[in-house]
Scaffold this active site. Structure first.
Site, PDB file in Angstrom:
ATOM      1  CG  ASP A  91      -0.507  -0.683   1.981  1.00 51.61           C
ATOM      2  OD1 ASP A  91       0.729   0.120   2.668  1.00 51.61           O
ATOM      3  OD2 ASP A  91      -1.032  -0.922   3.316  1.00 51.61           O
ATOM      4  CG  ASN A  95      -9.031  -2.370  12.052  1.00 53.02           C
ATOM      5  OD1 ASN A  95      -7.831  -2.834  11.856  1.00 53.02           O
ATOM      6  ND2 ASN A  95      -9.104  -1.471  11.231  1.00 53.02           N
ATOM      7  CG  HIS A 118      -5.803  -3.275   8.374  1.00 55.10           C
ATOM      8  ND1 HIS A 118      -5.718  -1.604   9.253  1.00 55.10           N
ATOM      9  CD2 HIS A 118      -4.865  -3.100   9.089  1.00 55.10           C
ATOM     10  CE1 HIS A 118      -4.715  -1.068   9.662  1.00 55.10           C
ATOM     11  NE2 HIS A 118      -3.988  -1.874   9.621  1.00 55.10           N
ATOM     12  CD  GLU A 151      -8.552   0.030   7.825  1.00 57.65           C
ATOM     13  OE1 GLU A 151      -7.981  -0.655   8.886  1.00 57.65           O
ATOM     14  OE2 GLU A 151      -8.047   1.440   8.249  1.00 57.65           O
TER      15      GLU A 151
HETATM   16  P1  PGA Z   1       2.315  -2.764  13.006  1.00 58.98           P
HETATM   17  O1  PGA Z   1       1.113  -2.204  11.600  1.00 58.98           O
HETATM   18  O2  PGA Z   1       3.372  -3.070  11.725  1.00 58.98           O
HETATM   19  O3  PGA Z   1       2.687  -0.721  12.827  1.00 58.98           O
HETATM   20  O4  PGA Z   1       1.368  -2.228  13.908  1.00 58.98           O
HETATM   21  C1  PGA Z   1       0.650  -3.336  11.150  1.00 58.98           C
HETATM   22  C2  PGA Z   1      -0.427  -2.823   9.954  1.00 58.98           C
HETATM   23  O5  PGA Z   1      -1.522  -1.760  10.511  1.00 58.98           O
HETATM   24  O6  PGA Z   1      -0.521  -3.433   8.984  1.00 58.98           O
END
Ligand code: PGA
Length: 245
Positions: A67, A136, A138, A143
């Site tokens: 992304d 959450n 995702h 999302e």
């Molecule tokens: P993080 O993010 O590695 O910073 O915890 C993971 C994500 O949001 O997919």
């Protein structure tokens, strides 16, 4: 889904780096799907260390990131392009022309999504996709509620995701509100997936992933439908799974 239990973040990172390095050695022309965020940072450092010490080469590798934020150009310090260059690409021998992220500043963002999806397909698809998980649920920036068949698309970031990522920005107002992300359908087409999970702030998400049925309100649950998923999780992330099982 195979589960590999790691002692802590450091151990998870070593296990993840070794996993990836072994794959690259066996398949030096593979297509790697890469993730940003805090979780893979140490893994990338270890990949650089191995490249410098042992000469593992990425010359034939193509990379495709999950992304990119909409509105941030490649040279913006908060763009994922910038992150990947500074966390990994600048210190290994991957060719810059083989590095792919969607552009968050393309004039026609819809067209950019279609082009990115086609780029992945035309390259033969992602062989190994590294994933993190949001609290959450995702994956990428997909999302809760994202339909499972989505291809690369534009998303509106939820408040919880913007808050989680605000640690990298000066103020909350600086956190972009939209991103381009590989869709869940795009991610599911990867031949293999390696999900990294670390820390007690991910314990609830990991518990849900292990316990809940596949459902669109918890995007990571789709991984149960994929034939080749390995999870490397540390003990803090596993607290809620291991206590009750
Ligand atoms: P993080 O993010 O590695 O910073 O915890 C993971 C994500 O949001 O997919």
């Amino acid at each position: 889904m195979n589960l590999i239990i790691a002692e802590n973040y450091e151990d998870m990172s070593h296990k993840a780096a070794n996993y990836l390095i072994e794959k690259v050695k066996k398949h030096p022309k593979m297509n790697l799907g890469l993730a940003t965020g805090g979780t893979p940072e140490r893994t990338y450092e270890l990949i650089i260390e191995d490249h410098q010490k042992n000469g593992t080469s990425y010359e034939g590798i193509q990379s495709f990131n999950l992304d990119e934020y909409i509105g941030l150009a490649q040279d913006h310090p908060n763009s994922y392009y910038y992150y990947m260059c500074h966390q990994l690409f600048n210190d290994i021998d991957i060719k810059k022309e083989n590095v792919h992220l969607p552009s968050g500043v393309a004039k026609n963002l819809e067209e950019e999504c279609q082009n990115y999806e086609a780029l992945i397909t035309n390259a033969g698809g992602v062989d190994l996709q590294i994933l993190g998980i949001g609290s959450n649920g995702h994956i990428g920036f997909n999302e809760p509620g994202t339909p499972f068949q989505t291809k690369t698309h534009i998303v509106k970031l939820t408040n919880s995701t913007r808050e989680a990522n605000s640690r990298y920005f000066v103020t909350m107002a600086d956190v972009p509100t939209q991103a381009i992300t590989m869709g869940i359908g795009t991610i599911m087409k990867s031949k293999e997936i390696l999900l990294l999970v670390s820390g007690d702030n991910k314990a609830e998400a990991l518990q849900k992933l292990m316990r809940e049925d596949v459902n669109e309100q918890f995007p990571a649950s789709v991984l149960k439908n994929h034939p080749c998923v390995t999870i490397i999780a540390d003990k803090k992330a596993l607290t809620k799974v291991m206590v009750h099982s």
